[in-house]
Motif scaffolding. Structure first.
Motif, mmCIF file in Angstrom:
data_model
loop_
_atom_site.group_PDB
_atom_site.id
_atom_site.type_symbol
_atom_site.label_atom_id
_atom_site.label_comp_id
_atom_site.label_asym_id
_atom_site.label_seq_id
_atom_site.Cartn_x
_atom_site.Cartn_y
_atom_site.Cartn_z
ATOM 1 N N LYS A 136 -3.269 -10.335 20.255
ATOM 2 C CA LYS A 136 -3.967 -9.061 20.451
ATOM 3 C C LYS A 136 -4.051 -8.362 19.101
ATOM 4 N N THR A 137 -5.149 -7.754 18.810
ATOM 5 C CA THR A 137 -5.352 -7.039 17.562
ATOM 6 C C THR A 137 -4.613 -5.706 17.590
ATOM 7 N N PHE A 138 -3.979 -5.382 16.448
ATOM 8 C CA PHE A 138 -3.280 -4.106 16.287
ATOM 9 C C PHE A 138 -3.786 -3.508 14.987
ATOM 10 N N SER A 139 -4.534 -2.427 15.073
ATOM 11 C CA SER A 139 -5.163 -1.863 13.886
ATOM 12 C C SER A 139 -4.970 -0.354 13.856
ATOM 13 N N VAL A 140 -4.543 0.157 12.692
ATOM 14 C CA VAL A 140 -4.363 1.595 12.525
ATOM 15 C C VAL A 140 -4.840 2.006 11.140
ATOM 16 N N LEU A 141 -5.224 3.263 11.008
ATOM 17 C CA LEU A 141 -5.566 3.815 9.703
ATOM 18 C C LEU A 141 -4.331 4.489 9.130
ATOM 19 N N ILE A 142 -3.993 4.144 7.882
ATOM 20 C CA ILE A 142 -2.864 4.780 7.213
ATOM 21 C C ILE A 142 -3.302 5.230 5.824
ATOM 22 N N ASP A 143 -2.481 6.038 5.197
ATOM 23 C CA ASP A 143 -2.747 6.531 3.851
ATOM 24 C C ASP A 143 -2.963 5.356 2.891
ATOM 25 N N LYS A 144 -3.983 5.451 2.076
ATOM 26 C CA LYS A 144 -4.343 4.370 1.157
ATOM 27 C C LYS A 144 -3.204 4.047 0.181
ATOM 28 N N ASN A 145 -2.549 5.074 -0.348
ATOM 29 C CA ASN A 145 -1.459 4.837 -1.300
ATOM 30 C C ASN A 145 -0.299 4.105 -0.653
ATOM 31 N N LYS A 146 0.036 4.481 0.585
ATOM 32 C CA LYS A 146 1.102 3.785 1.295
ATOM 33 C C LYS A 146 0.722 2.332 1.543
ATOM 34 N N ALA A 147 -0.504 2.097 1.924
ATOM 35 C CA ALA A 147 -0.965 0.739 2.199
ATOM 36 C C ALA A 147 -0.892 -0.122 0.943
ATOM 37 N N GLU A 148 -1.313 0.426 -0.180
ATOM 38 C CA GLU A 148 -1.277 -0.333 -1.428
ATOM 39 C C GLU A 148 0.156 -0.596 -1.873
ATOM 40 N N SER A 149 1.041 0.375 -1.681
ATOM 41 C CA SER A 149 2.454 0.175 -2.012
ATOM 42 C C SER A 149 3.060 -0.910 -1.135
ATOM 43 N N LEU A 150 2.732 -0.883 0.138
ATOM 44 C CA LEU A 150 3.230 -1.911 1.053
ATOM 45 C C LEU A 150 2.707 -3.285 0.651
ATOM 46 N N ASP A 151 1.426 -3.367 0.311
ATOM 47 C CA ASP A 151 0.846 -4.639 -0.129
ATOM 48 C C ASP A 151 1.600 -5.215 -1.329
ATOM 49 N N ARG A 152 1.904 -4.349 -2.302
ATOM 50 C CA ARG A 152 2.642 -4.813 -3.492
ATOM 51 C C ARG A 152 4.039 -5.304 -3.127
ATOM 52 N N LYS A 153 4.721 -4.537 -2.277
ATOM 53 C CA LYS A 153 6.080 -4.906 -1.881
ATOM 54 C C LYS A 153 6.090 -6.229 -1.114
ATOM 55 N N LEU A 154 5.148 -6.399 -0.216
ATOM 56 C CA LEU A 154 5.078 -7.644 0.553
ATOM 57 C C LEU A 154 4.737 -8.823 -0.341
#
Length: 48
Positions: A9-27
């Motif tokens: 099942k798809t799970f999609s949410v809008l989050i703050d761009k800066n948080k998303a980019e920080s998470l991407d780097r950490k992952l």
């Protein structure tokens, strides 16, 4: 392809761009995908 998605099942949410980019780097540093990270967090929450 359709049979592959039957148990998913798809799970999609809008989050703050800066948080998303920080998470991407950490992952990326941890060599994890967003899907695997999210599944870990969901499992942790469901175990509570």
């Amino acid at each position: 392809m359709k049979s592959r998605r039957e148990g998913k099942k798809t799970f999609s949410v809008l989050i703050d761009k800066n948080k998303a980019e920080s998470l991407d780097r950490k992952l990326q540093e941890q060599n994890k995908t967003k899907a695997s990270w999210l599944e870990e967090k969901i499992d942790e929450e469901l175990e509570k």
